[in-house]
Design a protein around this motif. Structure first.
Motif, PDB file in Angstrom:
ATOM      1  N   UNK A  33      10.633  -1.800  37.279  1.00 43.77           N
ATOM      2  CA  UNK A  33      10.076  -1.136  36.050  1.00 43.77           C
ATOM      3  C   UNK A  33      11.342  -0.698  35.294  1.00 43.77           C
ATOM      4  N   UNK A  34      11.372  -0.738  33.672  1.00 46.55           N
ATOM      5  CA  UNK A  34      12.524  -0.502  33.105  1.00 46.55           C
ATOM      6  C   UNK A  34      11.822   0.257  31.740  1.00 46.55           C
ATOM      7  N   UNK A  35      12.433   1.307  31.507  1.00 56.24           N
ATOM      8  CA  UNK A  35      11.713   2.220  30.276  1.00 56.24           C
ATOM      9  C   UNK A  35      12.936   2.386  29.287  1.00 56.24           C
ATOM     10  N   UNK A  36      12.998   1.771  28.119  1.00 52.81           N
ATOM     11  CA  UNK A  36      13.985   1.789  27.271  1.00 52.81           C
ATOM     12  C   UNK A  36      14.429   3.188  26.556  1.00 52.81           C
ATOM     13  N   UNK A  37      15.459   3.485  26.423  1.00 56.52           N
ATOM     14  CA  UNK A  37      15.789   4.793  26.017  1.00 56.52           C
ATOM     15  C   UNK A  37      16.193   4.679  24.325  1.00 56.52           C
ATOM     16  N   UNK A  38      15.562   4.903  23.526  1.00 59.43           N
ATOM     17  CA  UNK A  38      15.586   4.834  22.081  1.00 59.43           C
ATOM     18  C   UNK A  38      16.638   5.528  21.337  1.00 59.43           C
ATOM     19  N   UNK A  39      17.169   6.350  21.974  1.00 61.40           N
ATOM     20  CA  UNK A  39      18.418   7.332  21.002  1.00 61.40           C
ATOM     21  C   UNK A  39      19.542   6.837  21.225  1.00 61.40           C
ATOM     22  N   UNK A  40      20.617   6.875  20.253  1.00 60.01           N
ATOM     23  CA  UNK A  40      21.757   6.299  20.093  1.00 60.01           C
ATOM     24  C   UNK A  40      21.814   5.160  19.494  1.00 60.01           C
ATOM     25  N   UNK A  41      23.137   4.505  19.232  1.00 61.12           N
ATOM     26  CA  UNK A  41      23.553   3.584  18.246  1.00 61.12           C
ATOM     27  C   UNK A  41      23.924   2.425  18.992  1.00 61.12           C
ATOM     28  N   UNK A  42      24.004   2.042  20.434  1.00 60.97           N
ATOM     29  CA  UNK A  42      24.505   0.969  20.664  1.00 60.97           C
ATOM     30  C   UNK A  42      23.294  -0.194  20.577  1.00 60.97           C
ATOM     31  N   UNK A  43      23.752  -1.390  20.173  1.00 61.23           N
ATOM     32  CA  UNK A  43      22.624  -2.407  19.966  1.00 61.23           C
ATOM     33  C   UNK A  43      22.259  -3.300  21.110  1.00 61.23           C
ATOM     34  N   UNK A  44      22.714  -2.515  22.207  1.00 60.65           N
ATOM     35  CA  UNK A  44      22.390  -3.269  23.493  1.00 60.65           C
ATOM     36  C   UNK A  44      21.187  -2.801  24.254  1.00 60.65           C
ATOM     37  N   UNK A  45      21.039  -2.909  25.361  1.00 56.12           N
ATOM     38  CA  UNK A  45      19.816  -2.329  26.077  1.00 56.12           C
ATOM     39  C   UNK A  45      20.123  -1.254  26.663  1.00 56.12           C
ATOM     40  N   UNK A  46      19.199  -0.275  27.120  1.00 56.82           N
ATOM     41  CA  UNK A  46      19.760   1.275  27.727  1.00 56.82           C
ATOM     42  C   UNK A  46      18.365   1.514  28.123  1.00 56.82           C
ATOM     43  N   UNK A  47      18.385   1.334  29.835  1.00 59.44           N
ATOM     44  CA  UNK A  47      16.859   1.556  30.355  1.00 59.44           C
ATOM     45  C   UNK A  47      17.031   2.449  31.573  1.00 59.44           C
TER      46      UNK A  47
END
Length: 320
Positions: A33-47
Motif C-alpha cells: 500500500x502506498x499513499x501519496x503525500x501531495x504537499x511540497x515541491x519535489x516532482x518525484x514520488x513521496x509516499x
C-alpha cells in the motif's frame, strides 16, 4: 488545512518496477500500500508505504529524466539526514537506493500531519520550541563536518537585490506603492542584503527551508522536521526568522513582533540583523519569481512571488 503551493507528485505505480523491488528488498517485505503525500515541491514520488509484514516507511524517489536537481537533492538529503544523531527531531533514514538516474530515499514513517494553516498558536509555539532546542548547542561534529556555512549557501540568494538594482526592469509586477517604495531605496536594500550574508553564519544546525509543508506534528504534539538537502551551519535564530514569513503567508494579521520579542529562539537577535535578512529574503523571492516556469513544478513561481510580497509587507512594517 491547505499547504500553500505544491508540485506534481508522481504516483507510486509510476516508479520503475526495479526501483520498487529494491525498496521492497531494503524494507525486507514487499510494499502493498502506498499513499501519496501531495504537499511540497519535489516532482518525484513521496509516499507513506506499508509492507506485507506491516512495516511502515516513507519513501521519496526522483528521476534525472524528470528533474536532475531533485535527484541530487535527494542524494544530499539521504547523506545529511542519515548522519543525524539519535534523538534529533528528524525521521531516521532506513536506506538509499541510488541507481544514478533514479534514486529512492527510505525513512522511518512519522505518525503526524503538517501544521494547521493559518498557523495555530500552540503548533507554532511547538515548532519554535523545537527550533530553539535544535540550535541550543553547536551541531554535533560528525554532522557539522558534512555541512557548509549558511553564509555560503545563501550568498547568491542574498545578492538578488544587487542584480535587481543593476536592472530594476527585472522586478516582478508590484502594486504602485510597493514599486515606488522599492525603487526609491533599491541601492540601500542591496547593501543591507549583502551585509546579511556575513550575519547568517554560525555553528548551529539550520534547515534553511522551514515552512509548514516541511514540518510534521505528531499526536503527542512533538515536531519533526523533514526535507534536509539544504542544511548548513548557521545562526541559531535563522530558521525561526524564515518561518515567520510562512506564518504571515497564511495569516496577514499574525503578530510577528510579539513572537520576535517573546520567544527564546530569538534571544540575542538584533533588530537590524533581522531586518537585513528580511531584506535579503524579499529580494530573493521577488527575483526568483520572475524566472522561467518549471513545467514539472507548476506552482513554484507563484509561491515565490507570494512569499516575496509577504516578506515585502513585513519589511515595510519594520522599516521607515
Amino acid at each position: 488545512m491547505a499547504v500553500h503551493g505544491s508540485g506534481r507528485r508522481m504516483p507510486w505505480g509510476e516508479v520503475p518496477p526495479s526501483l520498487r523491488a529494491a525498496v521492497d528488498d531494503l524494507l525486507g517485505s514487499p510494499v502493498v500500500d502506498a499513499v501519496s503525500q501531495p504537499a511540497g515541491f519535489s516532482p518525484g514520488s513521496a509516499d507513506r508505504v506499508t509492507t506485507a509484514d506491516g512495516t511502515r516507511a516513507f519513501v521519496k524517489t526522483a528521476s534525472t529524466a524528470v528533474n536532475a536537481q531533485s535527484v541530487e537533492l535527494h542524494r544530499l538529503e539521504g547523506t545529511i539526514a542519515g548522519a543525524m544523531p539519535d534523538g534529533m527531531p528528524v525521521p531516521a533514514v532506513r536506506g538509499v537506493v541510488d541507481r544514478g538516474d533514479w534514486i529512492a530515499v527510505v525513512f522511518d514513517d512519522v505518525e503526524g500531519r503538517h501544521p494547521h494553516t493559518p498557523w495555530r498558536p500552540d503548533e507554532l509555539g511547538a515548532v519554535l520550541d523545537a527550533l530553539a532546542e535544535l540550535t541550543a548547542a553547536p551541531a554535533p561534529p560528525e554532522l557539522g563536518a558534512l555541512l557548509g556555512s549558511a553564509s555560503d549557501a545563501l550568498d547568491d540568494n542574498l545578492r538578488s537585490w544587487e542584480r535587481l538594482a543593476a536592472d530594476p526592469s527585472r522586478l516582478p509586477s508590484l502594486a504602485p506603492d510597493d514599486h515606488e517604495w522599492v525603487t526609491a531605496r533599491i541601492d540601500d536594500l542591496a547593501a543591507a542584503a549583502t551585509t546579511a550574508i556575513g550575519e547568517v553564519g554560525g555553528d548551529r544546525l539550520v534547515h534553511l527551508d522551514v515552512r509548514a509543508d516541511n514540518l510534521l506534528v505528531t499526536p503527542s504534539g512533538a515536531v519533526a522536521l523533514v526535507d534536509w538537502p539544504w542544511a548548513a551551519l548557521g545562526a541559531s535564530w535563522l530558521d525561526a526568522l524564515v518561518l515567520l514569513v510562512n506564518v504571515r503567508l497564511y495569516d496577514p494579521g499574525a503578530d510577528v513582533e510579539a513572537l520576535l520579542r517573546g520567544h527564546p529562539v530569538f534571544a540575542g537577535l538584533d533588530d537590524g540583523v533581522a531586518n537585513r535578512l528580511l531584506v535579503g529574503l524579499t529580494g530573493y523571492f521577488l527575483e526568483a519569481s520572475t524566472g522561467p516556469e518549471v513545467p514539472e513544478i507548476p506552482n513554484l513561481r507563484k509561491f515565490q512571488l507570494d512569499q516575496g510580497l509577504v516578506s515585502l509587507a513585513l519589511l515595510r512594517e519594520r522599516l521607515p
